[in-house]
Design a protein around this motif. Structure first.
Motif, short mmCIF file in Angstrom:
data_model
loop_
_atom_site.label_atom_id
_atom_site.label_comp_id
_atom_site.label_asym_id
_atom_site.label_seq_id
_atom_site.Cartn_x
_atom_site.Cartn_y
_atom_site.Cartn_z
N ALA A 92 0.85 -1.18 0.00
CA ALA A 92 0.00 0.00 0.00
C ALA A 92 0.89 1.24 0.00
CB ALA A 92 -0.90 0.00 1.24
N ARG A 93 0.26 2.39 -0.19
CA ARG A 93 0.93 3.68 0.04
C ARG A 93 0.34 4.26 1.31
NH1 ARG A 93 -0.09 8.94 -1.80
NH2 ARG A 93 -1.38 8.23 -3.54
N THR A 94 1.16 4.39 2.33
CA THR A 94 0.67 4.78 3.65
C THR A 94 1.40 6.01 4.16
OG1 THR A 94 2.24 3.43 4.93
CG2 THR A 94 0.24 2.34 4.14
N THR A 95 0.66 6.81 4.93
CA THR A 95 1.23 8.00 5.56
C THR A 95 0.88 7.98 7.04
OG1 THR A 95 0.98 9.27 3.52
CG2 THR A 95 1.26 10.51 5.55
N GLN A 96 1.88 8.21 7.89
CA GLN A 96 1.67 8.17 9.33
C GLN A 96 2.75 8.98 10.02
OE1 GLN A 96 3.14 3.76 9.12
NE2 GLN A 96 2.88 4.26 11.29
N LEU A 97 2.56 9.22 11.31
CA LEU A 97 3.57 9.91 12.11
C LEU A 97 4.45 8.91 12.84
CD1 LEU A 97 1.63 12.89 13.74
CD2 LEU A 97 2.70 12.73 11.49
N ILE A 98 5.73 9.25 12.96
CA ILE A 98 6.64 8.49 13.80
C ILE A 98 7.42 9.48 14.66
CG2 ILE A 98 6.88 6.59 12.16
CD1 ILE A 98 9.69 7.66 11.49
N SER A 99 7.92 9.02 15.79
CA SER A 99 8.79 9.85 16.64
C SER A 99 10.17 9.20 16.68
CB SER A 99 8.20 9.96 18.05
OG SER A 99 8.11 8.69 18.67
N ILE A 100 11.19 10.04 16.64
CA ILE A 100 12.58 9.55 16.67
C ILE A 100 13.30 10.29 17.79
CG2 ILE A 100 14.64 9.04 15.32
CD1 ILE A 100 13.06 9.58 12.79
N TYR A 101 13.89 9.52 18.67
CA TYR A 101 14.52 10.09 19.87
C TYR A 101 15.92 10.59 19.58
CZ TYR A 101 16.19 10.32 24.74
OH TYR A 101 16.70 10.74 25.93
N LYS A 102 16.13 11.88 19.89
CA LYS A 102 17.44 12.53 19.83
C LYS A 102 18.13 12.37 18.49
CE LYS A 102 18.52 13.04 24.72
NZ LYS A 102 19.51 12.80 25.81
N VAL A 103 17.47 12.81 17.45
CA VAL A 103 18.11 13.02 16.15
C VAL A 103 17.75 14.43 15.69
CG1 VAL A 103 18.06 10.59 15.50
CG2 VAL A 103 16.18 12.08 14.84
N THR A 104 18.51 14.97 14.77
CA THR A 104 18.29 16.34 14.32
C THR A 104 17.53 16.34 13.00
OG1 THR A 104 20.34 16.43 13.03
CG2 THR A 104 20.48 16.99 15.38
N PRO A 105 16.85 17.44 12.69
CA PRO A 105 16.20 17.56 11.38
C PRO A 105 17.19 17.39 10.23
CG PRO A 105 15.39 19.26 12.87
CD PRO A 105 16.53 18.59 13.57
#
Length: 423
Positions: A92-105
């Motif tokens: 599928a083509r899916t879109t969702q939010l994820i969180s990543i701890y202590k990384v920079t943009p």
């Protein structure tokens, strides 16, 4: 109501359809863009300096666990530092939010993976956890449907979907190509860790490619990690991690299982709970009870999570609440705690007794996996307005579902097709 003729659905407890209408047939996921999923996030206040980077992940033809592991590898961090609110379909083509701890943009912006995009949205003080979403929006095409009386078939199911469909856990809950996650969960509950490893690594299925089937069969037949590793494709990274561990630690099957990401490991036991729910729901329907008509003793769950018990005296009020969507009849998925559990759905309790599984097994699994496997109430009915478009022999479905509800459960009601055509 109509029975499913497909052995795989019946094996997974999905024994009935709500409608008697012949299915549309057809095929799902001819291409990934035929199955589009957009997560609806919770409204949360961000933080300009929180340690968790919130990103919008868009992926095509990636299984979430593998996508997360690859993202972590490219960022040179542990995959345990990445959190998410809900799993999504692979094909599928899916879109969702994820969180990543202590990384920079900047680190995220420098990341390049095929069929994966990450867009930084902001920061937060807490990681995303399973269930931290409002729901999912689906835009799905069913291709090459049976043209005979297609419009009327679609209308019949669309009307039913607005009232109630069986709220089964869908095929992907148990594994699409290899529907065995619930069996591995059963082995973990029993403490049969060697059999859990053998099943995960070694049980082959017909829809896998020949190389994968051959490598799995080697391990199934020999229990020799080295022999299987020589044939296992590099892409089968979870299996390779488990077998590499067993090479270094012969016989430590609990340790081999712990090589899997914690969230994947926990999914096995929760898949077994899902299997129990499907089985109990089908048993209820086979007994002649409806999805929307409560009988005395039924448990009701309201939108705010409150539960109540139906009685003969409250039947009129309950019927009104059910008709207006204020509550749903619910079944209990057993877990480690007795608190809140019913005296016992007879079908579920009989199955657990036959398998020799009780609350102590769930408690032991909770300690082993480091995840709470509490009992939970789940509505037996799924209801959603579905926007449909029939174009020649193709059918488009657009609808929204709450967390934990399965789009394929809606699609199967329209198609009534072999589940292989939905993967």
């Amino acid at each position: 109501m109509r029975e499913s003729p497909y052995p795989l659905e019946r094996e997974l407890g999905m024994q009935f359809y709500a409608t008697d209408t012949p299915g549309t047939g057809g095929t799902l996921r001819t291409v990934p863009d035929d199955f589009i999923v957009d997560e609806i996030p919770l409204e949360k206040k961000g933080s300009p300096s929180g340690p968790y980077l919130i990103c919008r992940l868009t992926k095509t033809s990636w299984e979430l666990q593998h996508a997360v592991k690859e993202i972590a590898k490219r960022l040179n961090i542990s995959h345990r530092r990445i959190g998410w609110a809900g799993t999504k379909d692979r094909n599928a083509r899916t879109t969702q939010l994820i969180s990543i701890y202590k990384v920079t943009p900047e680190q995220v912006a420098a990341l390049h993976l095929r069929d994966i995009t990450l867009e930084v949205l902001g920061q937060a003080n807490e990681q995303l956890s399973l269930g931290d979403l409002t729901g999912n929006r689906f835009d799905i095409w069913i291709r090459d449907a049976d043209p005979e009386d297609l419009d009327n078939r679609v209308v019949s199911v669309t009307e039913a979907a607005a009232i109630a469909l069986p709220n089964y856990f869908g095929l992907q809950r148990f594994g699409v190509i290899r529907p065995l996650t619930h069996r591995i969960g059963e082995y973990i509950l029993r403490g049969e860790y060697e059999q859990a490893v053998a099943t995960y690594v070694g049980q082959a299925f017909p829809l896998e490619n020949e190389v994968a089937r051959r490598a799995r069969t080697v391990y199934w037949d020999t229990r020799d990690p080295a022999a299987a590793l020589s044939d296992l494709p590099v892409a089968m990274s979870f299996e390779r991690s488990m077998l590499s561990y067993l090479q270094a630690h012969p016989g430590d099957y609990p340790g081999a299982l712990r090589q899997l990401p914690p969230k994947l490991l926990s999914m096995f036991v929760s898949a077994f709970q899902s299997y129990l729910f499907n089985y109990a729901l089908s048993h209820r329907l086979a007994a002649g009870h409806s999805l929307t008509g409560a009988v005395p003793g039924d448990r009701l769950i309201f939108a705010n999570g409150r539960t109540d018990t139906a009685t003969a005296a409250s039947s009129a009020a309950i019927s009104l609440h059910l008709a207006r969507g204020r509550c749903s009849i619910a079944l209990f998925m057993p877990g480690r705690d007795a608190a809140g559990a019913p005296a016992g759905d007879e079908a579920t309790q009989a199955m657990l007794a036959d398998l020799g599984i009780n609350q102590d097994h769930f408690r032991r699994a909770s300690e082993f996996v480091q995840t709470k496997f509490d009992g939970a109430w789940r509505p037996i009915a799924l209801r959603t307005p579905v926007e449909t478009v029939v174009k020649d022999r193709d059918l488009r479905l657009r609808f929204t579902l709450p967390p934990g509800h399965y789009a394929t459960t809606v699609c199967r009601e329209y198609m009534k097709a072999d589940p292989v055509r939905m993967i």
